[in-house]
Design an enzyme around this catalytic site. Structure first.
Site, PDB file in Angstrom:
ATOM      1  CG  ASP A  11     -52.545   6.632 -16.607  1.00 49.33           C
ATOM      2  OD1 ASP A  11     -52.522   5.607 -17.297  1.00 49.33           O
ATOM      3  OD2 ASP A  11     -51.545   7.350 -16.430  1.00 49.33           O
TER       4      ASP A  11
ATOM      5  N   GLY B 117     -54.257   9.948  -3.515  1.00 49.60           N
ATOM      6  CA  GLY B 117     -53.654  10.979  -4.365  1.00 49.60           C
ATOM      7  C   GLY B 117     -54.333  12.333  -4.376  1.00 49.60           C
TER       8      GLY B 117
ATOM      9  CB  VAL C 203     -46.889  13.785 -12.950  1.00 48.08           C
ATOM     10  CG1 VAL C 203     -46.658  14.371 -14.327  1.00 48.08           C
ATOM     11  CG2 VAL C 203     -48.288  13.209 -12.845  1.00 48.08           C
TER      12      VAL C 203
ATOM     13  CG  ASP D   6     -47.604   7.499  -4.641  1.00 48.29           C
ATOM     14  OD1 ASP D   6     -48.647   7.658  -5.302  1.00 48.29           O
ATOM     15  OD2 ASP D   6     -47.155   6.377  -4.359  1.00 48.29           O
TER      16      ASP D   6
ATOM     17  NE  ARG E   4     -49.250   9.135  -1.189  1.00 51.43           N
ATOM     18  CZ  ARG E   4     -49.914   8.598  -2.214  1.00 51.43           C
ATOM     19  NH1 ARG E   4     -50.486   9.366  -3.104  1.00 51.43           N
ATOM     20  NH2 ARG E   4     -50.015   7.289  -2.343  1.00 51.43           N
TER      21      ARG E   4
ATOM     22  CD  GLU F 100     -58.920   9.466  -9.059  1.00 54.57           C
ATOM     23  OE1 GLU F 100     -58.192   9.952  -8.170  1.00 54.57           O
ATOM     24  OE2 GLU F 100     -58.859   8.289  -9.368  1.00 54.57           O
ATOM     25  CG  ASP F 101     -54.688  11.361  -8.055  1.00 51.19           C
ATOM     26  OD1 ASP F 101     -55.570  10.726  -8.669  1.00 51.19           O
ATOM     27  OD2 ASP F 101     -53.725  10.800  -7.501  1.00 51.19           O
TER      28      ASP F 101
ATOM     29  CE  LYS G 217     -49.702  10.612 -16.978  1.00 46.78           C
ATOM     30  NZ  LYS G 217     -48.984   9.449 -16.368  1.00 46.78           N
TER      31      LYS G 217
HETATM   32  P1  XMP Z   1     -56.547   4.893 -14.179  1.00 49.79           P
HETATM   33  O1  XMP Z   1     -55.596   4.246 -15.161  1.00 49.79           O
HETATM   34  O2  XMP Z   1     -57.526   3.917 -13.615  1.00 49.79           O
HETATM   35  O3  XMP Z   1     -55.580   5.273 -13.003  1.00 49.79           O
HETATM   36  O4  XMP Z   1     -57.187   6.122 -14.768  1.00 49.79           O
HETATM   37  C1  XMP Z   1     -55.722   6.324 -12.213  1.00 49.79           C
HETATM   38  C2  XMP Z   1     -54.793   6.135 -11.046  1.00 49.79           C
HETATM   39  O5  XMP Z   1     -53.480   5.727 -11.474  1.00 49.79           O
HETATM   40  C3  XMP Z   1     -52.481   6.404 -10.746  1.00 49.79           C
HETATM   41  N1  XMP Z   1     -51.614   7.166 -11.681  1.00 49.79           N
HETATM   42  C4  XMP Z   1     -50.555   7.921 -11.362  1.00 49.79           C
HETATM   43  N2  XMP Z   1     -50.011   8.237 -10.158  1.00 49.79           N
HETATM   44  N3  XMP Z   1     -48.396   9.576 -11.237  1.00 49.79           N
HETATM   45  C5  XMP Z   1     -48.927   9.061 -10.115  1.00 49.79           C
HETATM   46  O6  XMP Z   1     -48.416   9.367  -9.042  1.00 49.79           O
HETATM   47  C6  XMP Z   1     -48.888   9.324 -12.467  1.00 49.79           C
HETATM   48  O7  XMP Z   1     -48.352   9.821 -13.476  1.00 49.79           O
HETATM   49  C7  XMP Z   1     -50.024   8.435 -12.535  1.00 49.79           C
HETATM   50  N4  XMP Z   1     -50.775   7.989 -13.565  1.00 49.79           N
HETATM   51  C8  XMP Z   1     -51.731   7.201 -13.005  1.00 49.79           C
HETATM   52  C9  XMP Z   1     -53.204   7.315  -9.802  1.00 49.79           C
HETATM   53  O8  XMP Z   1     -53.264   6.693  -8.535  1.00 49.79           O
HETATM   54  C10 XMP Z   1     -54.599   7.451 -10.332  1.00 49.79           C
HETATM   55  O9  XMP Z   1     -55.573   7.645  -9.353  1.00 49.79           O
HETATM   56 MG    MG Z   2     -55.597   8.234  -7.346  1.00 53.83          MG
END
Ligand code: XMP
Ligand code: MG
Length: 178
Positions: free
Chosen positions: A105, A47, A155, A161, A167, A101-102, A133
């Site tokens: 969450d 990501g 998102v 993705d 992407r 990191e992208d 987030k």
């Molecule tokens: P955690 O929960 O470990 O997860 O912080 C982080 C990873 O979860 C994916 N992620 C998303 N990917 N749209 C995405 O395309 C989103 O809204 C989203 N939320 C979580 C992502 O791979 C991230 O690295």
């Molecule tokens: Mg990621």
């Protein structure tokens, strides 16, 4: 116009110029904090590839970057989930390390992975994210640099993705309200 990806509709959320503007601000901060320290950026694939690329281009200081993937599997009952880095071929001991990191969450991925890096005794370890987030956060992650704090909606675009697609979109879209 909503963007349809598989069964879901997405609406524009962050324009390309807005994203790049924030990345430039982050780069300025990083340059200020790391000039002369030869930092090592570790970008987490898939990501973060676009974010890492645009950020790194702005960093006209002496700096290195490498890319890893994180693989998670169930460890023993006592250790719970284990997350390992694939492709971390750099020695991070005594280095100033910044994770790219992208999106963060629940925080589970980095909460589990960061202690493994700390074990390797970097000089410092910080986290830089494109999207924070915070609402679904269940595991604490120290975030030093962030471009955007976003609401709890899925998102895609700009490296992120939905089931592999989206992407390559230059902007960031969010899931349309039902
Ligand atoms: P955690 O929960 O470990 O997860 O912080 C982080 C990873 O979860 C994916 N992620 C998303 N990917 N749209 C995405 O395309 C989103 O809204 C989203 N939320 C979580 C992502 O791979 C991230 O690295
Ligand atoms: Mg990621």
């Amino acid at each position: 116009m909503p963007l349809q990806v598989f069964d879901k509709a997405f609406v524009p959320f962050l324009e390309e110029a807005t994203i790049i503007g924030k990345i430039k601000e982050m780069a300025a901060q990083l340059k200020n904090d790391y000039n002369g320290k030869k930092p090592l950026f570790i970008a987490i694939l898939n990501g973060s590839f676009m974010f890492a690329s645009d950020l790194f281009k702005e960093l006209d200081i002496e700096a290195e970057i490498c890319f890893i993937k994180l693989a998670s599997y169930k460890g023993t009952k006592s250790s719970g989930q284990v997350i390992t880095a694939i492709g971390l071929d750099m020695d991070i001991k005594d280095r100033h390390v910044i994770i790219l990191e992208d999106i963060i969450d629940t925080g589970k991925t980095l909460h589990t992975f960061l202690p493994q890096l700390i074990n390797q005794q970097p000089a410092s370890l910080k986290v830089a994210v494109l999207l924070d987030k915070p609402e679904p956060r269940k595991f604490e992650v120290p975030i030093e640099y962030r471009c955007f704090v976003i609401p709890n909606k899925f998102v895609l675009g700009y490296g992120l993705d939905y089931d592999g697609l989206g992407r390559n979109i230059r902007e960031i879209y969010q899931l349309q309200e039902a």
